[in-house]
Design a protein around this motif. Structure first.
Motif, mmCIF file in Angstrom:
data_model
loop_
_atom_site.group_PDB
_atom_site.id
_atom_site.type_symbol
_atom_site.label_atom_id
_atom_site.label_comp_id
_atom_site.label_asym_id
_atom_site.label_seq_id
_atom_site.Cartn_x
_atom_site.Cartn_y
_atom_site.Cartn_z
ATOM 1 N N GLY A 71 8.857 -14.520 -63.516
ATOM 2 C CA GLY A 71 8.085 -13.312 -63.774
ATOM 3 C C GLY A 71 8.881 -12.062 -63.517
ATOM 4 N N LEU A 72 9.700 -12.078 -62.461
ATOM 5 C CA LEU A 72 10.524 -10.915 -62.158
ATOM 6 C C LEU A 72 11.592 -10.726 -63.228
ATOM 7 C CD1 LEU A 72 10.834 -8.704 -60.059
ATOM 8 C CD2 LEU A 72 12.463 -10.159 -58.842
ATOM 9 N N ARG A 73 12.160 -11.831 -63.720
ATOM 10 C CA ARG A 73 13.134 -11.727 -64.810
ATOM 11 C C ARG A 73 12.490 -11.149 -66.066
ATOM 12 N NH1 ARG A 73 16.443 -16.953 -66.156
ATOM 13 N NH2 ARG A 73 17.376 -15.405 -67.581
ATOM 14 N N LEU A 74 11.280 -11.591 -66.374
ATOM 15 C CA LEU A 74 10.569 -11.061 -67.543
ATOM 16 C C LEU A 74 10.289 -9.570 -67.380
ATOM 17 C CD1 LEU A 74 8.069 -13.982 -68.160
ATOM 18 C CD2 LEU A 74 9.795 -13.180 -69.788
ATOM 19 N N ALA A 75 9.898 -9.180 -66.186
ATOM 20 C CA ALA A 75 9.624 -7.771 -65.933
ATOM 21 C C ALA A 75 10.876 -6.936 -66.155
ATOM 22 C CB ALA A 75 9.102 -7.585 -64.511
ATOM 23 N N ALA A 76 12.021 -7.434 -65.659
ATOM 24 C CA ALA A 76 13.262 -6.691 -65.825
ATOM 25 C C ALA A 76 13.676 -6.614 -67.296
ATOM 26 C CB ALA A 76 14.362 -7.341 -64.989
ATOM 27 N N LEU A 77 13.523 -7.732 -68.033
ATOM 28 C CA LEU A 77 13.848 -7.713 -69.465
ATOM 29 C C LEU A 77 12.973 -6.715 -70.217
ATOM 30 C CD1 LEU A 77 14.305 -11.540 -70.104
ATOM 31 C CD2 LEU A 77 16.087 -9.790 -70.308
ATOM 32 N N GLY A 78 11.694 -6.665 -69.863
ATOM 33 C CA GLY A 78 10.800 -5.716 -70.515
ATOM 34 C C GLY A 78 11.210 -4.278 -70.275
ATOM 35 N N GLN A 79 11.632 -3.967 -69.056
ATOM 36 C CA GLN A 79 12.063 -2.611 -68.761
ATOM 37 C C GLN A 79 13.391 -2.285 -69.439
ATOM 38 O OE1 GLN A 79 10.109 -0.399 -67.411
ATOM 39 N NE2 GLN A 79 8.560 -2.004 -67.172
ATOM 40 N N LEU A 80 14.311 -3.253 -69.485
ATOM 41 C CA LEU A 80 15.569 -3.017 -70.195
ATOM 42 C C LEU A 80 15.324 -2.750 -71.676
ATOM 43 C CD1 LEU A 80 17.944 -5.705 -68.631
ATOM 44 C CD2 LEU A 80 18.087 -3.224 -68.344
ATOM 45 N N ALA A 81 14.352 -3.439 -72.259
ATOM 46 C CA ALA A 81 14.040 -3.207 -73.672
ATOM 47 C C ALA A 81 13.663 -1.758 -73.923
ATOM 48 C CB ALA A 81 12.907 -4.130 -74.112
ATOM 49 N N GLY A 82 13.029 -1.123 -72.937
ATOM 50 C CA GLY A 82 12.588 0.252 -73.111
ATOM 51 C C GLY A 82 13.617 1.296 -72.738
ATOM 52 N N CYS A 83 14.533 0.984 -71.807
ATOM 53 C CA CYS A 83 15.450 2.025 -71.342
ATOM 54 C C CYS A 83 16.915 1.721 -71.628
ATOM 55 C CB CYS A 83 15.256 2.281 -69.844
ATOM 56 S SG CYS A 83 15.748 0.917 -68.772
ATOM 57 N N ALA A 84 17.285 0.452 -71.827
ATOM 58 C CA ALA A 84 18.680 0.094 -72.094
ATOM 59 C C ALA A 84 18.729 -1.160 -72.964
ATOM 60 C CB ALA A 84 19.428 -0.132 -70.778
ATOM 61 N N PRO A 85 18.265 -1.094 -74.206
ATOM 62 C CA PRO A 85 18.186 -2.296 -75.055
ATOM 63 C C PRO A 85 19.533 -2.960 -75.279
ATOM 64 C CG PRO A 85 17.793 -0.291 -76.335
ATOM 65 C CD PRO A 85 17.768 0.097 -74.905
ATOM 66 N N GLU A 86 20.617 -2.205 -75.131
ATOM 67 C CA GLU A 86 21.940 -2.806 -75.316
ATOM 68 C C GLU A 86 22.267 -3.815 -74.216
ATOM 69 O OE1 GLU A 86 22.370 0.684 -72.602
ATOM 70 O OE2 GLU A 86 21.319 0.260 -74.481
ATOM 71 N N ARG A 87 21.495 -3.812 -73.132
ATOM 72 C CA ARG A 87 21.728 -4.760 -72.041
ATOM 73 C C ARG A 87 20.906 -6.046 -72.200
ATOM 74 N NH1 ARG A 87 24.034 -1.855 -67.615
ATOM 75 N NH2 ARG A 87 24.332 -3.916 -66.644
ATOM 76 N N LEU A 88 20.128 -6.155 -73.272
ATOM 77 C CA LEU A 88 19.324 -7.361 -73.496
ATOM 78 C C LEU A 88 20.199 -8.505 -73.984
ATOM 79 C CD1 LEU A 88 16.232 -5.803 -75.318
ATOM 80 C CD2 LEU A 88 16.255 -6.771 -73.005
ATOM 81 N N PRO A 89 19.847 -9.752 -73.678
ATOM 82 C CA PRO A 89 20.638 -10.896 -74.163
ATOM 83 C C PRO A 89 20.466 -11.086 -75.661
ATOM 84 C CG PRO A 89 18.657 -11.660 -73.049
ATOM 85 C CD PRO A 89 18.725 -10.176 -72.823
#
Length: 680
Positions: free
Chosen positions: A212-230
């Protein structure tokens, strides 16, 4: 604890429904030991004091008392009061949806005025309380605080330190995603100093342990730093969702009362796994226009073994359908399958989404019909206050224009109390509901003319009869036109509805009544209706030209009516051409449409259409409909229509906004655009 509350002159203030003298009772209700009283008080705060996000003088006066509430550690439901304060302070909107994000050196620069500015200032002035609540014993409070802290505290470095430190210490699985959300919000609000927050999110997104914490972090990266998504985002997320679901034990929540308030109804619609819902909502919001990925995610979750996962996916689909254009037959069919689930919360979520899709809900029609026919409780929704409304399942089925809805609607029309929105829904069902006309006529004939709720009872029935063009309804409509009483303030809108209905019925017997209405408050509508029935332009032109010259509020409607007359309204062209220079975009649009319909010459109106199309998206349906009315639109407008058809985002999609007709209005716009470029 509310020192000074009785010294405030509440009676001199207002909220959405008049005098604010009942506000002290609502505030005291928020601290009641009885959960049902707290729920009703919170419902009253959102329903009146902060109605649809509005800020009144009474809303401002409440702020210090709300801060006093959240500072009391012995009170229940303080987390919801924190959320109320955030909303009052204007913190409910995501800065990524509008300009004005902070650069790390100053305050939020989004323009606000009047009461809204004062509310933001007042909440920001009390933000020190939020910092003190970061370690509050109540996990509900700790969940609500990160957003409040980031939005309203003035020391970015301290805020970032508090969030990062708390993530390391927080043991509650419900609170950690909220802290992660705070980091993402920080990165969007303070892009100039966001690097440490983004780095923390990237680290959390790959950490072993809590999915759940990993999902939360991925969701936030999608909004503020999408280039960091896998690169393999979709399979990664689907896998994490399944793993999380397998491990999930939904934490015990405080027992909630069962009230028939709007707050209570919305709470019962919430998914059992609210944390999972928030995780998915954040991820979808960050992915934005990556619609293919979002559909794949939804499909994976809608086929999950866990009902909580499927419920979260249903709710996430609503925003996707409303904001983006795509082929949604597969996810809609999967949502329809949830109607047969044993989980009441899941069924209600599916119904809530399907009822706003209109004909796009057709892939779920079989499941909707089975629910409506087999479960009578899904046909009507009852409320603690006010008249009943149609059940969402029946409304959804009717809006697909499925004939299986018609017998059920007929049964409801024969009941002693008719759902107040029944007529509006019948108007959406199309010609297939013509068999309902006799029952609609009978209901309209039975409405007491001196009823205090005359408009609420009659207007939906009039709309339905107009949509069905039921000429046999004329006696019932004339009875209303000649005998209405009730609240004088409702006379004009009811006369408008009567005039429109008489015009739609199209029977010559309506002509005398329409001529009488030419001297009423609804003269313009009556004139347009009279021309549609009688076809005599000379009978209505003097009135419409007079109204066009008289100015607001009837000028726009006069232009629309003149446009319907077509070439017969040539004598009104000078006034209509003056309207092309109006300061009001709607008046310019109405004038341009009228000139086009009267002259067939696109040259003088195309600049108006182009400007209005860009300036005000709500005009697009009107303009496209006008352009397509006479076949293929003029070539100079094809750039507008083709550009619109190529846009992936629905024209009315907007952050924080919602209307139950957004999707169907966008579909109508697309249909008009396709017709306008046909053969071009």
């Amino acid at each position: 604890m509310f020192t000074g509350i009785d010294e405030v002159d509440w009676a001199s203030m207002a909220h959405a429904y008049g005098s604010a003298e009942d506000v002290p009772e609502l505030l005291r209700g928020l601290m009641s030991p009885r959960p049902e009283e707290r729920e009703r008080a919170l419902d009253g705060m959102y329903g009146a004091v902060h109605h649809q996000g509005d800020v009144y003088d009474s809303t401002l006066a409440c702020i210090p008392f709300l801060f006093a509430l959240i500072a009391r550690g012995d009170l229940k439901d303080r987390g919801e009061v924190v959320e109320l304060l955030v909303s009052i302070g204007g913190g409910a909107q995501d800065p990524g949806d509008s300009p004005g994000a902070r650069d790390g050196t100053g305050a939020d620069d989004r323009p606000v005025n009047g009461n809204y500015a004062m509310a933001r200032t007042a909440v920001r002035a009390g933000a020190a309380v939020f910092a003190a609540l970061v370690e509050d014993p109540d996990p509900q409070v700790r969940r609500a605080v990160p957003t409040a802290l980031v939005r309203f505290a003035d020391d970015p470095a301290r805020v970032l330190g508090l969030l990062r430190g708390r993530i390391e210490e927080e043991a509650d699985a419900r609170v950690r995603p909220a802290l992660t959300e705070g980091l993402g919000l920080f990165a969007r609000l303070y892009p100039g100093v966001a690097a440490p927050a983004v780095a923390c999110l990237a680290e959390l997104s790959t950490a072993a342990g809590d999915p759940g914490l990993r999902l939360a972090a991925l969701g936030q990266l999608a909004g503020c730093a999408p280039e960091r998504l896998p690169a393999d985002l979709v399979p990664t997320v689907v896998g994490l969702l399944r793993t999380r679901s397998e491990r999930l034990r939904v934490p015990d929540e405080p027992e909630r009362p069962h009230t028939d308030t709007l707050i209570g109804h919305l709470r019962r619609l919430r998914p059992a796994d609210e944390e999972g819902s928030q995780l998915l909502r954040t991820l979808h919001s960050g992915l934005g226009g990556r619609v293919g990925d979002r559909i794949a995610l939804l499909s994976g979750q809608l086929t999950s073994p866990g009902s909580a996962d499927r419920c979260n996916a249903v709710w996430m689909s609503a925003g996707l359908f409303r904001e983006w254009r795509a082929s949604y037959a597969e996810p809609v069919a999967l949502i329809g399958e949830q109607l047969g689930a044993d989980d009441e919360r899941l069924r209600d979520a599916a119904i809530s989404v399907l009822e706003d899709l209109f004909t796009l809900a057709a892939p779920a029609a079989d499941q909707l019909a089975a629910l409506v026919q087999g479960r009578p409780e899904y046909r009507v929704r009852h409320w603690e206050h006010g008249a009943p409304t149609l059940g969402g399942a029946l409304k959804a089925l009717a809006r697909t224009r499925d004939p299986r809805a018609i017998p059920v609607l007929a049964q409801l029309l024969e009941q002693p109390t008719v759902p107040k929105d029944l007529g509006y829904v019948i108007a959406d069902t199309g010609p297939g509901s013509a068999s309902l006309a006799p029952l609609l006529r009978a209901r309209l004939a039975d409405v007491p003319l001196d009823s205090r709720d005359l408009y609420d009872r009659a207007a939906p029935l009039l709309l339905a009869l107009a949509a069905l063009e039921d000429g046999a309804a004329l006696p019932a409509v004339l009875r209303l036109a000649h005998g209405m009483a009730g609240d004088p303030r409702l006379r004009e809108p009811l006369l408008e509805a009567v005039a429109r209905t008489l015009g739609a019925l199209g029977t010559p017997e309506a002509i005398p009544a329409l001529r009488e209405l030419l001297d009423s408050e609804c003269a313009v509508t009556a004139a347009a209706a009279l021309w549609s029935v009688e076809g005599d332009a000379d009978a209505v032109l003097p009135l419409l030209r007079r109204e066009l010259a008289a100015g607001r509020p009837h000028r726009r409607r006069a232009a629309e009516a003149l446009g319907r007359l077509g070439p017969d309204a040539r004598s009104a062209l000078p006034g209509l051409r003056r309207l092309l220079d109006s300061e009001d975009v709607w008046e310019r649009t109405a004038g341009a449409c009228a000139v086009w319909r009267i002259t067939g010459d696109p040259e003088p109106v195309l600049p108006v259409f182009h400007a209005a199309w860009t300036q005000r998206v709500y005009t697009r349906g009107t303009i496209a409909g006008c352009l397509a009315e006479f076949g293929p639109a003029p070539a100079p407008t094809h750039d507008l229509l083709r550009t619109e058809l190529a846009q992936p985002r629905r024209h009315l999609a907007r952050a924080g906004g919602f209307s139950g007709h957004d999707i169907i209005e966008d579909e109508r716009l697309l249909r008009a655009c396709r017709e306008g470029v046909a053969g071009g």
